[in-house]
Design an enzyme around this catalytic site. Sequence first.
Site, PDB file in Angstrom:
ATOM      1  N   HIS A 136       0.869  -1.183   0.000  1.00 47.96           N
ATOM      2  CA  HIS A 136       0.000   0.000   0.000  1.00 47.96           C
ATOM      3  C   HIS A 136       0.908   1.236   0.000  1.00 47.96           C
ATOM      4  O   HIS A 136       2.029   1.197   0.520  1.00 47.96           O
ATOM      5  CB  HIS A 136      -0.835  -0.047   1.277  1.00 47.96           C
ATOM      6  CG  HIS A 136      -1.866   1.019   1.410  1.00 47.96           C
ATOM      7  ND1 HIS A 136      -1.573   2.284   1.865  1.00 47.96           N
ATOM      8  CD2 HIS A 136      -3.201   1.007   1.179  1.00 47.96           C
ATOM      9  CE1 HIS A 136      -2.685   3.005   1.899  1.00 47.96           C
ATOM     10  NE2 HIS A 136      -3.690   2.251   1.485  1.00 47.96           N
ATOM     11  N   ASP A 213       3.307  -4.546   7.845  1.00 43.58           N
ATOM     12  CA  ASP A 213       2.081  -3.771   7.695  1.00 43.58           C
ATOM     13  C   ASP A 213       0.927  -4.748   7.908  1.00 43.58           C
ATOM     14  O   ASP A 213       0.628  -5.571   7.039  1.00 43.58           O
ATOM     15  CB  ASP A 213       2.046  -3.143   6.295  1.00 43.58           C
ATOM     16  CG  ASP A 213       0.715  -2.468   6.004  1.00 43.58           C
ATOM     17  OD1 ASP A 213      -0.233  -2.627   6.806  1.00 43.58           O
ATOM     18  OD2 ASP A 213       0.624  -1.797   4.966  1.00 43.58           O
ATOM     19  N   GLN A 216      -4.230  -5.276   6.903  1.00 46.65           N
ATOM     20  CA  GLN A 216      -5.200  -6.257   6.389  1.00 46.65           C
ATOM     21  C   GLN A 216      -5.089  -7.605   7.091  1.00 46.65           C
ATOM     22  O   GLN A 216      -5.948  -8.459   6.892  1.00 46.65           O
ATOM     23  CB  GLN A 216      -5.019  -6.451   4.869  1.00 46.65           C
ATOM     24  CG  GLN A 216      -5.272  -5.216   4.044  1.00 46.65           C
ATOM     25  CD  GLN A 216      -6.727  -4.713   4.107  1.00 46.65           C
ATOM     26  OE1 GLN A 216      -7.637  -5.418   4.529  1.00 46.65           O
ATOM     27  NE2 GLN A 216      -6.937  -3.458   3.716  1.00 46.65           N
ATOM     28  N   LYS A 239     -10.384  -0.858  10.566  1.00 45.07           N
ATOM     29  CA  LYS A 239     -10.603  -2.038   9.718  1.00 45.07           C
ATOM     30  C   LYS A 239     -10.955  -3.260  10.558  1.00 45.07           C
ATOM     31  O   LYS A 239     -11.135  -4.351  10.036  1.00 45.07           O
ATOM     32  CB  LYS A 239      -9.351  -2.325   8.890  1.00 45.07           C
ATOM     33  CG  LYS A 239      -9.028  -1.227   7.863  1.00 45.07           C
ATOM     34  CD  LYS A 239      -7.820  -1.624   7.049  1.00 45.07           C
ATOM     35  CE  LYS A 239      -7.177  -0.470   6.309  1.00 45.07           C
ATOM     36  NZ  LYS A 239      -7.962   0.044   5.201  1.00 45.07           N
ATOM     37  N   CYS A 379      -4.911   2.541  -3.579  1.00 43.03           N
ATOM     38  CA  CYS A 379      -3.662   3.041  -2.969  1.00 43.03           C
ATOM     39  C   CYS A 379      -2.531   2.024  -3.134  1.00 43.03           C
ATOM     40  O   CYS A 379      -1.697   1.842  -2.234  1.00 43.03           O
ATOM     41  CB  CYS A 379      -3.836   3.391  -1.503  1.00 43.03           C
ATOM     42  SG  CYS A 379      -5.065   4.655  -1.225  1.00 43.03           S
TER      43      CYS A 379
HETATM   44  N1  C6P Z   1      -6.279   0.336   2.796  1.00 44.13           N
HETATM   45  C1  C6P Z   1      -8.145   0.026   1.279  1.00 44.13           C
HETATM   46  O1  C6P Z   1      -9.237   0.316   0.818  1.00 44.13           O
HETATM   47  P1  C6P Z   1      -4.844   3.663   7.029  1.00 44.13           P
HETATM   48  O2  C6P Z   1      -5.433   4.487   5.950  1.00 44.13           O
HETATM   49  O3  C6P Z   1      -3.624   4.294   7.618  1.00 44.13           O
HETATM   50  O4  C6P Z   1      -5.828   3.210   8.062  1.00 44.13           O
HETATM   51  O5  C6P Z   1      -4.387   2.284   6.348  1.00 44.13           O
HETATM   52  C2  C6P Z   1      -3.465   2.327   5.299  1.00 44.13           C
HETATM   53  C3  C6P Z   1      -3.227   0.955   4.780  1.00 44.13           C
HETATM   54  C4  C6P Z   1      -1.973   0.397   4.901  1.00 44.13           C
HETATM   55  N2  C6P Z   1      -1.712  -0.843   4.482  1.00 44.13           N
HETATM   56  C5  C6P Z   1      -2.650  -1.600   3.918  1.00 44.13           C
HETATM   57  C6  C6P Z   1      -2.304  -2.993   3.480  1.00 44.13           C
HETATM   58  C7  C6P Z   1      -3.935  -1.091   3.735  1.00 44.13           C
HETATM   59  O6  C6P Z   1      -4.874  -1.851   3.169  1.00 44.13           O
HETATM   60  C8  C6P Z   1      -4.231   0.223   4.144  1.00 44.13           C
HETATM   61  C9  C6P Z   1      -5.584   0.841   3.911  1.00 44.13           C
HETATM   62  C10 C6P Z   1      -7.622   0.789   2.484  1.00 44.13           C
HETATM   63  O7  C6P Z   1      -7.468  -0.888   0.816  1.00 44.13           O
HETATM   64  C11 C6P Z   1      -7.732   2.256   2.277  1.00 44.13           C
HETATM   65  S1  C6P Z   1      -6.700   2.847   0.984  1.00 44.13           S
END
Ligand code: C6P
Length: 423
Positions: A136, A213, A216, A239, A379
Amino acid sequence: MTSLVSLPAVERLPYDIARIRRDFPILKREFDSGARLVYLDNAATSQRPVQVLAELTRFYRDHNANIHRGVHTLSVEATDLYEKARAKVARFIGAADPREIVFTRNTTESINLVAHGWARKFLKPGDEVVISEIEHHSNIVPWQMLRDERGITLKYIPMLPDGTLDMEAALTTITERTRLVAVTAMSNALGTIVPLDLIVARAKAVGAFVLVDGAQSVPHLPVDVQALGIDFLAFSGHKMLAPFGIGVLWGRLPVLESMDPFLGGGDMILTVSMARSTWAEVPAKFEAGTPNVGDAVALGAAVDYLSALGMDAVREHEREITDYALRRLADVPGVSIFGVPDADQRGGVISFDLEGVHPHDIGQVLDTKGVAIRTGHHCAQPVMLALNVPATARASFYIYNTTDEVDALASGLEEVGRFFGRK
Ligand code: C6P
């Protein structure tokens, strides 16, 4: 700071999908068109159960006060609830000590905290940071910024056409010069589950640190940071049933203790004079200013909810739904699915294409049927470049999704196809 708060054991409940769905009133939402919500955008953010909403309300109604400051009863109660939430999160991911849990806003802030507090202090020009092609943006951009500022070398483990990482290439990409390997545990764009054990083994063989990370993975898979043998884990509350605006950086205690603070201000200091300041112990050192107490407490309730279901049961439910959806979507004329073909190596995420229809149009027509999916680059633009597409349509599942909802997606897609002129 209170570092050890005793917590009662969480009672394990049977996986009863009808009961789970009753906890999410939003799933009964109907739109003006008469369509009932089919929420398949869980990788972007999950829905929140009444238990989490109630905990948030209870905090503001009965205990609201600033923490770590006051001697009055409300402040003591709020501090206790905040620290209990930290202890719950620690237990949920198998941390050795609640002090290893730093509350942040989200995964993005957690990764940036490592880039600023650890990498800026310890990395020098020529040191390598290894990430992967399926990251991401929040696990790419901070490292590119650091590369441009500090002259570190940024390398990528490549993606294979099936959406998995090229593990042979991983072994040669991680070298004696690698100081940090920062990888996702699960791709948000393709659902690929990354074989962390192999990556961690190679990273540790060359003496590198490992950041995972977990945006997910923590909401969907059992995660044990000690068993993984990693150094940092970043994830977001929103999430995993908790409110927006609360996230976590877990780090091994000695590693967190070695780091510089990221933000300066109240609560993160031990002493301040006109000449200089000294830092509080971790995790306060990284929690400058008034923290997001209410949402942290609600994250504790979210962790209780997931713990009662059991993360093995959550994973098994999502594996079954994903397996069903892979088979069901494969039968829809014109649909092609990106990424690994089976549900064993994949989380509850399916990115797909409907021949001749732009993903945005797919999303809009499905919306008229109440079916919420995400469309776009998710993203993860390097993944889109590798697939040679500008965007995909993505359905993503969670604890409350049913095979009926997968059927609604599949029949909705058949209708999209007919609408855009497919037979
Ligand atoms: N992915 C998606 O629709 P934040 O925005 O900081 O809570 O998470 C960022 C992030 C980082 N790593 C991974 C693997 C992610 O999936 C995400 C967030 C969302 O896929 C929003 S772009």
